[in-house]
Design an enzyme around this catalytic site. Structure first.
Site, PDB file in Angstrom:
ATOM      1  CG  HIS A  20      -1.674   1.250   1.411  1.00 24.93           C
ATOM      2  ND1 HIS A  20      -2.842   1.509   0.743  1.00 24.93           N
ATOM      3  CD2 HIS A  20      -1.411   2.358   2.135  1.00 24.93           C
ATOM      4  CE1 HIS A  20      -3.261   2.707   1.062  1.00 24.93           C
ATOM      5  NE2 HIS A  20      -2.423   3.245   1.920  1.00 24.93           N
TER       6      HIS A  20
ATOM      7  CD  GLU B 201      -3.184  -8.031 -21.869  1.00 30.02           C
ATOM      8  OE1 GLU B 201      -2.235  -7.505 -21.286  1.00 30.02           O
ATOM      9  OE2 GLU B 201      -4.332  -8.046 -21.401  1.00 30.02           O
TER      10      GLU B 201
ATOM     11  CG  ASN C  99       3.939  -4.320 -19.434  1.00 33.33           C
ATOM     12  OD1 ASN C  99       4.733  -3.685 -20.115  1.00 33.33           O
ATOM     13  ND2 ASN C  99       3.173  -3.745 -18.523  1.00 33.33           N
ATOM     14  CG  ASP C 100       0.534  -9.701 -19.835  1.00 38.42           C
ATOM     15  OD1 ASP C 100       1.252 -10.497 -19.213  1.00 38.42           O
ATOM     16  OD2 ASP C 100      -0.347  -9.015 -19.298  1.00 38.42           O
TER      17      ASP C 100
ATOM     18  NE  ARG D 220       3.912  -8.541 -16.361  1.00 38.24           N
ATOM     19  CZ  ARG D 220       2.842  -7.817 -16.661  1.00 38.24           C
ATOM     20  NH1 ARG D 220       2.009  -8.207 -17.613  1.00 38.24           N
ATOM     21  NH2 ARG D 220       2.582  -6.703 -16.040  1.00 38.24           N
TER      22      ARG D 220
ATOM     23  CB  CYS E 236      -1.729   0.835 -22.321  1.00 34.65           C
ATOM     24  SG  CYS E 236      -2.371  -0.832 -22.347  1.00 34.65           S
TER      25      CYS E 236
HETATM   26  C1  PEP Z   1       0.518  -5.087 -20.377  1.00 36.11           C
HETATM   27  O1  PEP Z   1       0.420  -6.310 -20.299  1.00 36.11           O
HETATM   28  O2  PEP Z   1       1.353  -4.505 -21.093  1.00 36.11           O
HETATM   29  C2  PEP Z   1      -0.373  -4.227 -19.567  1.00 36.11           C
HETATM   30  C3  PEP Z   1      -0.411  -2.919 -19.763  1.00 36.11           C
HETATM   31  O3  PEP Z   1      -1.126  -4.813 -18.617  1.00 36.11           O
HETATM   32  P1  PEP Z   1      -0.561  -5.316 -17.187  1.00 36.11           P
HETATM   33  O4  PEP Z   1       0.850  -4.805 -17.046  1.00 36.11           O
HETATM   34  O5  PEP Z   1      -1.490  -4.759 -16.177  1.00 36.11           O
HETATM   35  O6  PEP Z   1      -0.644  -6.805 -17.322  1.00 36.11           O
HETATM   36 MG    MG Z   2      -1.241  -7.207 -19.358  1.00 32.66          MG
END
Ligand code: PEP
Ligand code: MG
Length: 543
Positions: free
Chosen positions: A183, A422, A445-446, A456, A489
């Protein structure tokens, strides 16, 4: 001079004066009362009432996740079992302080053992309730107030203790306990101050008024720094300050390439605090609201969700893309009774869980989103999609939610629906989603983890993933081909090397952490789209 090492929990660098909060002395749990039990029981009752009153006042000034946590702790203060258990111990001879401390510790230990993660997580709420009642009995204030700029040093900081802090005076936070995703880390990142947690021996070595350097990137706390360290930090701070000033001009400018092509620069958020930060940093909207972060204590009710989405949208007054719960993978939510999985990233995650448990997970969220969308520019984004059938199914539930709200006489509006791209499956078949979705946002990211088969969260293999490798670039190019509006994103959206390549391949919106917004606008303005396209072409050919 001495350097203490901890866990970097929020970035930033600062020099300041320590304000040390020492924990109250432990309660003697063997203490026997010398007064009539009815007097001690009345003392306890009075202390509980005062603690509840104080909590209500705090709760009314908090919002988002913090408000949820305070609400849970308030419920515990009011728990009849806790009170009855303490009354029984008082009757058998203990003081009110000893009785409530014993009962809270036993109750918390029992909860912590339970297999249900939601109930187990409530152990902290019980301990906190006990601590607050004891403080009232002893006449000690637990509220942390700052009347001058300071670096807060504490064993731990409970959410209730951070609510009343003036962000303008709080320079940094150092705690002995805590984790990078706890938190406190979220609060510190939200207000943009450095935090170092898990610093062993901080309280033993730091005294009130000492000069400290807190480096939230490196995870270090320097006590009584020598001249050399002070000069080094001052040089770094001056450079950062200059850079910050240079970036200011971008705050109110729309995102644009050097030749005037509009690229929207949106923010990724997970709380109301971050929504405020996004506005402050000149975000043109929110491209990703990670709603699973508001479920840290279990899924909020439809009504609680509606209130949160409306509050965030009202703060923003600009487009808000809300991602439905991306539960699973490395983001567990207590209380959902999800069995342990051998491969959580390939498991019951995101849209899969929502569609498989619609009554419990998806419908209340969709209804809350549609209700908030009646008066705000809110759009829905589905995570972890692999095939068009998932969107079709989600749309059926969305239609059902619209009909049920209309039957209830509520005002409803059809909102744009998009997906996160993703998974490689969605990336290479995005043309098949045409007509079903209004927009797509690449979660790099995914996408990178699934493309390179690199978990990851696994530090042993993390370096093997190639975020800007041929596979990623070819996928991004393919995603942009069908003509669906494409955003990014994931982390890559804020990366100086990646931005020209992504835009050169066809991406037209970037969504990044609020702290990156200004830098991203500056990067955009430094190149023409043609230059970016040429660079992307070269990268595709050379890689
Ligand atoms: C991603 O996977 O790039 C993403 C923005 O979602 P998260 O990081 O929340 O999995
Ligand atoms: Mg993701």
């Amino acid at each position: 001079m001495k350097v203490l090492h901890g866990i970097p929990a929020a970035p930033g660098l600062t020099i300041g004066i320590a304000h040390v909060i020492r924990p109250a002395p432990p309660v003697d749990v063997t203490a026997q009362r010398t007064t009539d039990p009815s007097i001690e029981i009345a003392r306890l009752e009075g202390a509980i009432g005062q603690a509840i009153g104080r909590m209500d006042a705090l709760r009314s000034t908090a919002s988002g996740v913090t408000a949820d946590i305070l609400e849970a702790q308030r419920e515990m203060l009011d728990d009849p079992e806790l009170k009855q258990g303490a009354d029984d111990l008082i009757s058998s001879g203990f003081t009110a302080e000893a009785a409530i401390t014993r009962v809270a510790a036993d109750y918390a230990a029992q909860l912590a053992e339970l297999p249900d993660q939601y109930l187990a997580a409530r152990a902290d709420d019980v301990r906190e309730a006990g601590r607050r009642i004891v403080a009232e009995l002893q006449g000690i204030s637990l509220e942390v107030r700052l009347d001058h700029s300071a670096i807060l040093v504490a064993q731990d900081l409970a959410p209730a203790e951070t609510v009343g802090l003036d962000p303008a005076l709080l320079q940094a936070v150092v705690t002995e306990t805590g984790s990078a995703t706890g938190h406190l880390a979220i609060v510190a990142q939200g207000i943009g101050i450095p935090a170092v947690v898990g610093v062993d021996g901080a309280l033993a070595q730091i005294d009130e008024g000492m000069t400290l350097i807190v480096d939230g990137e490196r995870g270090t706390v320097t006590i009584a720094p020598d001249e050399v360290s002070l000069t080094e930090v001052e040089t770094r701070l001056a450079a950062a300050q200059r850079d910050k000033r240079d970036l200011e001009v971008y705050r109110d400018r729309p995102g644009m390439t050097a030749d005037g092509v509009r690229i929207e620069v949106f923010a990724n958020i997970g709380s109301l605090v971050e929504a405020r930060k996004a506005v402050e940093m000149g975000a043109e909207g929110v491209g990703l609201f990670r709603t699973e972060l508001i479920a840290a204590h279990g899924l909020p009710s439809e009504e609680a969700q509606r209130a949160i989405y409306e509050e965030v949208a009202a703060v923003l007054q600009r487009p808000l893309i809300v991602r439905t719960f991306d539960i699973g993978g490395d983001k567990p939510v207590p209380g959902l009774d999800i069995p342990a999985e051998a491969n959580p990233f390939l498991g019951w995650r995101g849209i899969r869980l929502s569609l498989d448990r619609p009554e419990e997970v998806f419908l209340p969220q969709i209804r809350a989103l549609l209700r908030a969308a009646a008066t705000h520019d809110l759009r829905i984004m589905l995570p972890m999609v692999t095939v068009p059938q998932e969107v079709e199914e989600a749309r059926t539930w969305i239609d059902q939610a619209i009909k049920s709200l209309e039957r209830e006489g509520q005002q409803v509006r059809r909102v744009p629906v998009g997906i996160m791209v993703e998974t490689p499956a969605a990336a290479v078949t995005l043309d098949r989603f045409k007509g079903l979705i209004d927009f797509a946002s690449i979660g790099t990211n995914d996408l990178v983890q699934y493309t390179y088969a690199v978990d990851r969260t696994n530090t042993h293999v993390r370096e093997r993933a190639k975020p800007l490798g041929t596979a990623t670039l070819r996928l991004v190019a393919q995603i942009c081909r069908p003509g669906i509006p494409v955003a990014v994103c994931g982390q890559l959206a804020g990366d100086a090397h990646a931005i020209p390549l992504l835009l050169g391949l066809g991406v037209r919106e970037l969504s990044v952490a609020p702290a990156r917004i200004l830098a991203v606008k500056r990067i955009l303005s430094s190149m023409t789209l043609a230059e970016m396209q040429a660079r992307a072409q070269r990268a595709l050919e050379e890689s």
